[in-house]
Design an enzyme around this catalytic site. Structure first.
Site, PDB file in Angstrom:
ATOM      1  N   ILE A  22       8.360  29.549  30.833  1.00  0.00           N
ATOM      2  CA  ILE A  22       7.140  30.243  30.436  1.00  0.00           C
ATOM      3  C   ILE A  22       5.943  29.719  31.217  1.00  0.00           C
ATOM      4  O   ILE A  22       5.764  28.508  31.365  1.00  0.00           O
ATOM      5  CB  ILE A  22       6.888  30.050  28.921  1.00  0.00           C
ATOM      6  CG1 ILE A  22       8.056  30.624  28.140  1.00  0.00           C
ATOM      7  CG2 ILE A  22       5.566  30.685  28.493  1.00  0.00           C
ATOM      8  CD1 ILE A  22       8.112  30.171  26.712  1.00  0.00           C
ATOM      9  N   CYS A  23       5.123  30.649  31.698  1.00  0.00           N
ATOM     10  CA  CYS A  23       3.869  30.293  32.358  1.00  0.00           C
ATOM     11  C   CYS A  23       2.730  30.607  31.382  1.00  0.00           C
ATOM     12  O   CYS A  23       2.362  31.763  31.187  1.00  0.00           O
ATOM     13  CB  CYS A  23       3.694  31.086  33.646  1.00  0.00           C
ATOM     14  SG  CYS A  23       2.154  30.700  34.500  1.00  0.00           S
ATOM     15  N   LEU A  24       2.251  29.570  30.736  1.00  0.00           N
ATOM     16  CA  LEU A  24       1.129  29.684  29.810  1.00  0.00           C
ATOM     17  C   LEU A  24       0.319  28.412  29.998  1.00  0.00           C
ATOM     18  O   LEU A  24       0.815  27.310  29.754  1.00  0.00           O
ATOM     19  CB  LEU A  24       1.630  29.810  28.367  1.00  0.00           C
ATOM     20  CG  LEU A  24       0.586  29.989  27.281  1.00  0.00           C
ATOM     21  CD1 LEU A  24      -0.228  31.258  27.482  1.00  0.00           C
ATOM     22  CD2 LEU A  24       1.250  30.003  25.909  1.00  0.00           C
TER      23      LEU A  24
END
Length: 185
Positions: free
Chosen positions: A115-117
């Site tokens: 996940i890219c957060l």
């Protein structure tokens, strides 16, 4: 539900010199992480987005739980996306580890669940990464927002999905729906 809270109360009630062995002392001690989690989980349960559900496989392990996000708008409407959240011992100095368990076609989530957060980054150039003032509520709301206002095609982790959207939005939508039908029901 918070059985760890009852353990804290019971342990706080123990007074005087301890006559027990060090092994039983360690089972009575509650970590800073667990004390924070008791408070944060209680707040989270009150302030959970209506599109999210949290579940604990073991109510004594608040540091490991699942989040289900069921978007009610946008490309991902109608899907149910499962996330596994593991809160490390060093929490809240480091962010929780999060993985998407549902296969998804998304510019900010890989098909293998990365996940890219920004708030999940321990170090962030733009200053929006993890900080000790952040909470599980921030993480849940951030994950929920990946399906709406934080959906980011300009800074993707899954470059192929972002380029697909740029090339053909309708075909992108069809592929998202196909993934929802196969993996997110």
């Amino acid at each position: 539900m918070l059985t760890l809270a009852s353990k804290l109360k019971r342990d706080d009630g123990v007074k005087g010199p301890r006559a027990s062995s060090s092994a039983s002392d360690s089972t009575r001690r509650v970590s800073v992480r667990d004390k924070l989690l008791i408070k944060e989980v209680a707040e989270l349960e009150v302030n959970l987005p209506c599109t999210c559900k949290v579940s604990f496989t073991d109510p004594n392990k608040l540091h490991h739980f699942h989040l289900t996000v069921s978007p009610d708008e946008g490309y991902y409407q109608g899907g149910k996306f499962q996330f596994e959240i593991e809160v490390p011992d060093a929490y809240n100095m480091v962010p929780p580890r999060v993985k998407c368990l549902t296969r998804i076609w998304h510019p900010n989530i890989t098909e293998t669940g990365e996940i890219c957060l920004s708030l999940l980054r321990e170090h962030s150039i733009d200053g929006t990464g993890w900080a000790p003032t952040r909470t599980l509520q921030d993480v849940v709301w951030g994950l929920n927002s990946l399906f709406t206002d934080l959906l980011n095609f300009d800074d993707p982790l899954n470059i192929e999905a972002a380029e697909h959207h740029l090339r053909d939005k309708e075909d992108f939508r069809n592929k998202v729906e196909d993934y929802i039908n196969h993996y997110a029901r």
